[in-house]
Design a protein around this motif. Structure first.
Motif, PDB file in Angstrom:
ATOM      1  N   PHE A 164     -25.246   5.545 -41.875  1.00 15.20           N
ATOM      2  CA  PHE A 164     -25.370   4.114 -42.169  1.00 15.20           C
ATOM      3  C   PHE A 164     -25.012   3.827 -43.620  1.00 15.20           C
ATOM      4  CE2 PHE A 164     -27.832   0.620 -43.932  1.00 15.20           C
ATOM      5  CZ  PHE A 164     -27.517  -0.425 -43.074  1.00 15.20           C
ATOM      6  N   GLY A 165     -25.516   4.645 -44.542  1.00 16.42           N
ATOM      7  CA  GLY A 165     -25.230   4.445 -45.952  1.00 16.42           C
ATOM      8  C   GLY A 165     -23.755   4.584 -46.262  1.00 16.42           C
ATOM      9  N   ALA A 166     -23.085   5.543 -45.605  1.00 17.50           N
ATOM     10  CA  ALA A 166     -21.653   5.740 -45.834  1.00 17.50           C
ATOM     11  C   ALA A 166     -20.845   4.533 -45.353  1.00 17.50           C
ATOM     12  CB  ALA A 166     -21.185   7.010 -45.135  1.00 17.50           C
ATOM     13  N   GLU A 167     -21.183   4.018 -44.176  1.00 18.30           N
ATOM     14  CA  GLU A 167     -20.456   2.854 -43.646  1.00 18.30           C
ATOM     15  C   GLU A 167     -20.747   1.606 -44.479  1.00 18.30           C
ATOM     16  OE1 GLU A 167     -18.221   2.918 -41.334  1.00 18.30           O
ATOM     17  OE2 GLU A 167     -18.516   5.051 -40.952  1.00 18.30           O
ATOM     18  N   TYR A 168     -21.994   1.437 -44.866  1.00 16.10           N
ATOM     19  CA  TYR A 168     -22.376   0.284 -45.686  1.00 16.10           C
ATOM     20  C   TYR A 168     -21.661   0.322 -47.040  1.00 16.10           C
ATOM     21  CZ  TYR A 168     -25.549  -3.144 -47.871  1.00 16.10           C
ATOM     22  OH  TYR A 168     -26.086  -4.236 -48.508  1.00 16.10           O
ATOM     23  N   SER A 223     -18.750   1.686 -47.681  1.00 16.69           N
ATOM     24  CA  SER A 223     -17.335   1.361 -47.494  1.00 16.69           C
ATOM     25  C   SER A 223     -17.120  -0.148 -47.375  1.00 16.69           C
ATOM     26  CB  SER A 223     -16.785   2.067 -46.246  1.00 16.69           C
ATOM     27  OG  SER A 223     -16.793   3.463 -46.422  1.00 16.69           O
ATOM     28  N   LEU A 224     -18.004  -0.817 -46.636  1.00 17.78           N
ATOM     29  CA  LEU A 224     -17.881  -2.267 -46.492  1.00 17.78           C
ATOM     30  C   LEU A 224     -18.119  -2.972 -47.825  1.00 17.78           C
ATOM     31  CD1 LEU A 224     -19.759  -2.721 -43.091  1.00 17.78           C
ATOM     32  CD2 LEU A 224     -17.294  -2.851 -43.489  1.00 17.78           C
ATOM     33  N   ALA A 225     -19.099  -2.487 -48.585  1.00 17.19           N
ATOM     34  CA  ALA A 225     -19.358  -3.079 -49.902  1.00 17.19           C
ATOM     35  C   ALA A 225     -18.186  -2.844 -50.849  1.00 17.19           C
ATOM     36  CB  ALA A 225     -20.641  -2.494 -50.492  1.00 17.19           C
ATOM     37  N   LEU A 263      -9.409   2.857 -48.390  1.00 20.56           N
ATOM     38  CA  LEU A 263     -10.758   3.178 -47.925  1.00 20.56           C
ATOM     39  C   LEU A 263     -10.742   3.795 -46.526  1.00 20.56           C
ATOM     40  CD1 LEU A 263     -12.589  -0.011 -49.209  1.00 20.56           C
ATOM     41  CD2 LEU A 263     -12.921   2.317 -50.039  1.00 20.56           C
ATOM     42  N   ALA A 264      -9.859   3.280 -45.658  1.00 19.53           N
ATOM     43  CA  ALA A 264      -9.765   3.838 -44.305  1.00 19.53           C
ATOM     44  C   ALA A 264      -9.268   5.283 -44.350  1.00 19.53           C
ATOM     45  CB  ALA A 264      -8.834   2.978 -43.457  1.00 19.53           C
TER      46      ALA A 264
END
Length: 264
Positions: free
Chosen positions: A91-95, A97-99, A139-140
């Motif tokens: 969750f932290g990794a995905e969050y 990336s979005l930030a 980022l992707a």
């Protein structure tokens, strides 16, 4: 008698299904939680990026540029805090990336567009979009290469560094009293160039090998103090110079490597 034999297995199956259902239900321990500490830093970085967009819409371009640099500091801390406290999570990794996409992709592009590039019409928004798309692709690619990439090097310019170049340029000119219209064509070159460096195959040193938890000589602490002193003299120009040098270090390193290989 035959009918009774058919009923017994049916009841057994029903009991078995009920037992399986009870077993599956017993494994449920309630709602899953998230680690608060690293995600607080990520949220702060996201807020700084959003504030940069709002500030640029209100014409406060210097504050918008500073907010992007604050987002860089917070973004650098969340990962290290997560590793030090052993609170890494998907969750932290995905969050994160979005930030990063908001703070280092959308925010710098909109700040540059609002400050200078909107005066160029289609050329301006295309330049801004090239940067924004470059950040998304960067980022992707980074997320898909986590398991195979060399941790000591980045493939392409990191999005925070690219954002620092765009925001630093806006900060320096705004602080000097130069309007965006005066340097619109210069920004039309810098902004997409930063975006293209993000999706390039140029390698940049990641500095992830630095051990911040180990002991260092006293001279190292003195060097850190001197860095803060130098930055405090003129933060805008010093930071822009540092990140410009870092952006050029990648192509310079690649050129030096190829020349060395040819000589060998």
């Amino acid at each position: 008698m035959n009918e009774d034999k058919k009923v017994v297995p049916l009841m057994d199956n029903m009991n078995t299904n009920e037992e399986c259902t009870e077993t599956k239900t017993s494994k449920w321990n309630g709602r899953k939680g998230i680690y608060l500490l690293p995600n607080l830093f990520t949220t702060g970085a996201l807020f700084s990026g959003f504030y940069a967009v709002v500030a640029s819409m209100n014409g406060n371009f210097e504050n918008a540029a500073i907010a992007i640099f604050i987002a860089m500091i917070l973004d650098g801390m969340d990962g290290r805090v997560a590793r030090m406290t052993n609170t890494q999570s998907d969750f932290g990794a995905e969050y994160d990336s979005l930030a990063d996409m908001v703070s280092f992709g959308v925010a710098p592009a909109l700040v540059a567009f609002s400050w200078a590039l909107q005066d160029l019409g289609k050329v301006g928004w295309v330049a801004s979009f090239v940067y924004c798309a470059g950040a998304a692709l960067r980022l992707a690619r980074f997320n898909t290469q986590l398991g195979v990439a060399d941790k000591n090097f980045f493939t392409g310019l990191a999005s925070p560094s690219a954002a620092a170049i765009v925001a630093g340029t806006v900060w320096v000119f705004s602080e000097s009293g130069v309007t965006g219209a005066d340097v619109a064509w210069l920004m039309a070159l810098i902004v997409p160039a930063a975006g293209l460096l993000m999706v390039s195959n140029v390698r940049y040193h990641s500095f992830k090998g630095l051990d911040l938890r180990g002991k260092v000589p006293f001279v190292a602490l003195l060097a850190v103090v001197m860095v803060f002193v130098v930055v405090s003299i003129d933060p805008a120009k010093v930071l822009l110079g540092v990140f410009m040098a870092y952006a050029l270090s990648g192509p310079a390193y690649e050129l030096w490597t190829r020349l060395r290989a040819k000589k060998a």
